[in-house]
Design a protein around this motif. Structure first.
Motif, PDB file in Angstrom:
ATOM      1  N   LEU A 100       0.866  -1.172   0.000  1.00 47.64           N
ATOM      2  CA  LEU A 100       0.000   0.000   0.000  1.00 47.64           C
ATOM      3  C   LEU A 100       0.903   1.222   0.000  1.00 47.64           C
ATOM      4  CD1 LEU A 100      -1.647  -2.363   1.532  1.00 47.64           C
ATOM      5  CD2 LEU A 100      -3.122  -0.503   2.300  1.00 47.64           C
ATOM      6  N   GLU A 101       0.814   2.028  -1.065  1.00 44.56           N
ATOM      7  CA  GLU A 101       1.780   3.101  -1.254  1.00 44.56           C
ATOM      8  C   GLU A 101       1.168   4.248  -2.051  1.00 44.56           C
ATOM      9  OE1 GLU A 101       4.661   5.589  -1.432  1.00 44.56           O
ATOM     10  OE2 GLU A 101       5.059   3.769  -0.291  1.00 44.56           O
ATOM     11  N   TYR A 102       1.556   5.470  -1.665  1.00 39.90           N
ATOM     12  CA  TYR A 102       1.053   6.674  -2.346  1.00 39.90           C
ATOM     13  C   TYR A 102       1.742   6.888  -3.689  1.00 39.90           C
ATOM     14  CZ  TYR A 102      -0.192  11.608  -2.981  1.00 39.90           C
ATOM     15  OH  TYR A 102      -0.661  12.798  -3.482  1.00 39.90           O
ATOM     16  N   ASP A 103       2.996   6.516  -3.784  1.00 39.10           N
ATOM     17  CA  ASP A 103       3.816   6.750  -4.971  1.00 39.10           C
ATOM     18  C   ASP A 103       3.429   5.761  -6.075  1.00 39.10           C
ATOM     19  OD1 ASP A 103       5.781   7.141  -6.869  1.00 39.10           O
ATOM     20  OD2 ASP A 103       7.436   7.171  -5.425  1.00 39.10           O
ATOM     21  N   ARG A 104       2.851   6.274  -7.129  1.00 42.46           N
ATOM     22  CA  ARG A 104       2.332   5.408  -8.192  1.00 42.46           C
ATOM     23  C   ARG A 104       3.438   4.787  -9.049  1.00 42.46           C
ATOM     24  NH1 ARG A 104      -3.186   5.577  -8.677  1.00 42.46           N
ATOM     25  NH2 ARG A 104      -4.265   7.381  -7.749  1.00 42.46           N
ATOM     26  N   ARG A 105       4.683   5.156  -8.850  1.00 42.39           N
ATOM     27  CA  ARG A 105       5.762   4.483  -9.572  1.00 42.39           C
ATOM     28  C   ARG A 105       5.782   2.993  -9.224  1.00 42.39           C
ATOM     29  NH1 ARG A 105      11.132   7.399  -8.017  1.00 42.39           N
ATOM     30  NH2 ARG A 105      10.056   7.427  -5.998  1.00 42.39           N
ATOM     31  N   PHE A 106       5.300   2.670  -8.032  1.00 39.27           N
ATOM     32  CA  PHE A 106       5.301   1.280  -7.592  1.00 39.27           C
ATOM     33  C   PHE A 106       4.164   0.462  -8.210  1.00 39.27           C
ATOM     34  CE2 PHE A 106       7.803   3.416  -4.348  1.00 39.27           C
ATOM     35  CZ  PHE A 106       8.898   2.566  -4.264  1.00 39.27           C
ATOM     36  N   SER A 107       3.367   1.092  -9.050  1.00 43.02           N
ATOM     37  CA  SER A 107       2.321   0.348  -9.756  1.00 43.02           C
ATOM     38  C   SER A 107       2.918  -0.650 -10.748  1.00 43.02           C
ATOM     39  CB  SER A 107       1.378   1.315 -10.490  1.00 43.02           C
ATOM     40  OG  SER A 107       2.071   2.035 -11.501  1.00 43.02           O
ATOM     41  N   VAL A 108       4.244  -0.565 -10.990  1.00 43.61           N
ATOM     42  CA  VAL A 108       4.907  -1.557 -11.842  1.00 43.61           C
ATOM     43  C   VAL A 108       4.780  -2.957 -11.241  1.00 43.61           C
ATOM     44  CG1 VAL A 108       6.564   0.076 -12.809  1.00 43.61           C
ATOM     45  CG2 VAL A 108       7.163  -1.183 -10.738  1.00 43.61           C
ATOM     46  N   TYR A 109       4.419  -3.049  -9.957  1.00 39.91           N
ATOM     47  CA  TYR A 109       4.285  -4.341  -9.308  1.00 39.91           C
ATOM     48  C   TYR A 109       2.891  -4.943  -9.500  1.00 39.91           C
ATOM     49  CZ  TYR A 109       8.727  -3.046  -7.197  1.00 39.91           C
ATOM     50  OH  TYR A 109      10.025  -2.671  -7.005  1.00 39.91           O
ATOM     51  N   GLY A 110       2.118  -4.309 -10.357  1.00 38.79           N
ATOM     52  CA  GLY A 110       0.852  -4.908 -10.769  1.00 38.79           C
ATOM     53  C   GLY A 110      -0.199  -4.957  -9.680  1.00 38.79           C
ATOM     54  N   LYS A 111      -0.907  -6.074  -9.598  1.00 40.25           N
ATOM     55  CA  LYS A 111      -2.050  -6.196  -8.697  1.00 40.25           C
ATOM     56  C   LYS A 111      -1.662  -6.158  -7.224  1.00 40.25           C
ATOM     57  CE  LYS A 111      -4.961  -8.761 -11.943  1.00 40.25           C
ATOM     58  NZ  LYS A 111      -5.706 -10.027 -12.190  1.00 40.25           N
ATOM     59  N   GLU A 112      -0.382  -6.383  -6.931  1.00 38.94           N
ATOM     60  CA  GLU A 112       0.047  -6.340  -5.530  1.00 38.94           C
ATOM     61  C   GLU A 112       0.258  -4.908  -5.041  1.00 38.94           C
ATOM     62  OE1 GLU A 112       3.410  -8.916  -5.054  1.00 38.94           O
ATOM     63  OE2 GLU A 112       2.186 -10.725  -5.204  1.00 38.94           O
ATOM     64  N   PHE A 113       0.222  -3.946  -5.961  1.00 36.91           N
ATOM     65  CA  PHE A 113       0.301  -2.529  -5.587  1.00 36.91           C
ATOM     66  C   PHE A 113      -1.105  -1.993  -5.351  1.00 36.91           C
ATOM     67  CE2 PHE A 113      -0.358   1.832  -7.083  1.00 36.91           C
ATOM     68  CZ  PHE A 113       0.477   2.538  -6.228  1.00 36.91           C
ATOM     69  N   VAL A 114      -1.295  -1.308  -4.230  1.00 34.74           N
ATOM     70  CA  VAL A 114      -2.575  -0.675  -3.914  1.00 34.74           C
ATOM     71  C   VAL A 114      -2.298   0.790  -3.608  1.00 34.74           C
ATOM     72  CG1 VAL A 114      -4.551  -0.628  -2.352  1.00 34.74           C
ATOM     73  CG2 VAL A 114      -3.483  -2.820  -2.942  1.00 34.74           C
ATOM     74  N   PHE A 115      -2.915   1.682  -4.374  1.00 38.28           N
ATOM     75  CA  PHE A 115      -2.714   3.102  -4.091  1.00 38.28           C
ATOM     76  C   PHE A 115      -3.271   3.414  -2.709  1.00 38.28           C
ATOM     77  CE2 PHE A 115      -4.301   7.474  -3.977  1.00 38.28           C
ATOM     78  CZ  PHE A 115      -3.118   8.145  -4.194  1.00 38.28           C
ATOM     79  N   TYR A 116      -2.479   4.166  -1.925  1.00 40.68           N
ATOM     80  CA  TYR A 116      -2.863   4.447  -0.544  1.00 40.68           C
ATOM     81  C   TYR A 116      -2.479   5.864  -0.153  1.00 40.68           C
ATOM     82  CZ  TYR A 116      -2.752   4.386   4.565  1.00 40.68           C
ATOM     83  OH  TYR A 116      -2.942   4.689   5.885  1.00 40.68           O
ATOM     84  N   ASP A 117      -3.440   6.576   0.400  1.00 43.09           N
ATOM     85  CA  ASP A 117      -3.226   7.930   0.904  1.00 43.09           C
ATOM     86  C   ASP A 117      -3.641   7.944   2.370  1.00 43.09           C
ATOM     87  OD1 ASP A 117      -3.144  10.623   1.538  1.00 43.09           O
ATOM     88  OD2 ASP A 117      -4.323  11.274  -0.186  1.00 43.09           O
TER      89      ASP A 117
END
Length: 214
Positions: A100-117
């Motif tokens: 769970l991360e605010y930085d969308r650069r980590f969206s490269v990790y696909g479905k395991e990335f969850v945008f979080y604020d």
């Protein structure tokens, strides 16, 4: 040898080259995927208060999370991408991890990335059900009462019980109040020296309370 034999030999040689190229391409893809999980493969953004752990610390925290989660466990990393990256390097079929991360650069990790604020702590992906994670590893980006208080709501929503918090020493009393965690002996280290004293806290008996990095 007749002409048809020559054609077969040539075809065989071409097929072998094609097969070798295919395997080389697969190896490159696997290397690129593995390399993308190295701590530091995505550079720190100081404007987002990002400071990556040293490789040794990331490994220690990842190992602790795996042991605490148990066989078949699910691990959530909140604002702790370097721990997530180390988990993926250690990955086997005995656990799963999400970031769970605010930085969308980590969206490269696909479905395991969850945008979080953290400002909207319970606005989570619909697949993240209450108490669906065996342990939550969390490193709030800012040393402030507001940030820790809001992030704590997410932690308590996700965890089945176990919490591994990494934050400054100045947050000790508030962390204990919000999450019932206690400071461990283990001292996490970062790739860059931080001005603030940093600690790990857990709400369960942990190996992190046995010693620190030598």
């Amino acid at each position: 040898m007749n002409d048809s034999d020559d054609d077969a030999t040539q075809l065989s040689a071409h097929a072998l080259v094609a097969l070798q190229e295919f395997y080389l391409d697969q190896q490159k893809k696997q290397y690129a995927e593995f390399n993308s999980y190295f701590v530091g493969s995505i550079e720190e953004n100081w404007q987002l208060s990002q400071f990556w752990y040293s490789g040794e610390t990331a490994l220690r925290l990842a190992q602790e999370a795996i042991e605490a989660a148990g066989s078949g466990g699910r691990i959530a990393c909140i604002s702790a991408p370097s721990v997530y990256q180390k988990l993926k390097q250690l990955w086997n079929e005995e656990f799963s991890a999400i970031l769970l991360e605010y930085d969308r650069r980590f969206s490269v990790y696909g479905k395991e990335f969850v945008f979080y604020d953290y400002n909207d702590p319970l606005n989570l992906h619909e697949d993240l059900h209450p108490h669906s994670c065996d342990i939550v590893v969390v490193d709030p980006p800012y040393l402030s009462e507001e940030c820790l208080s809001k992030t704590a709501l997410t932690v308590k929503y996700l965890t089945k019980g176990k919490i591994l918090l990494c934050t400054g020493g100045i947050m000790e009393d508030l962390a204990a109040k919000l999450l019932s965690v206690k400071m461990c002996k283990f001292l996490p280290e970062h790739n860059r020296n931080l001005a603030n004293e940093f600690h790990c806290y857990t709400n369960y008996e942990s190996r992190l309370d046995l010693d620190s990095i030598v």
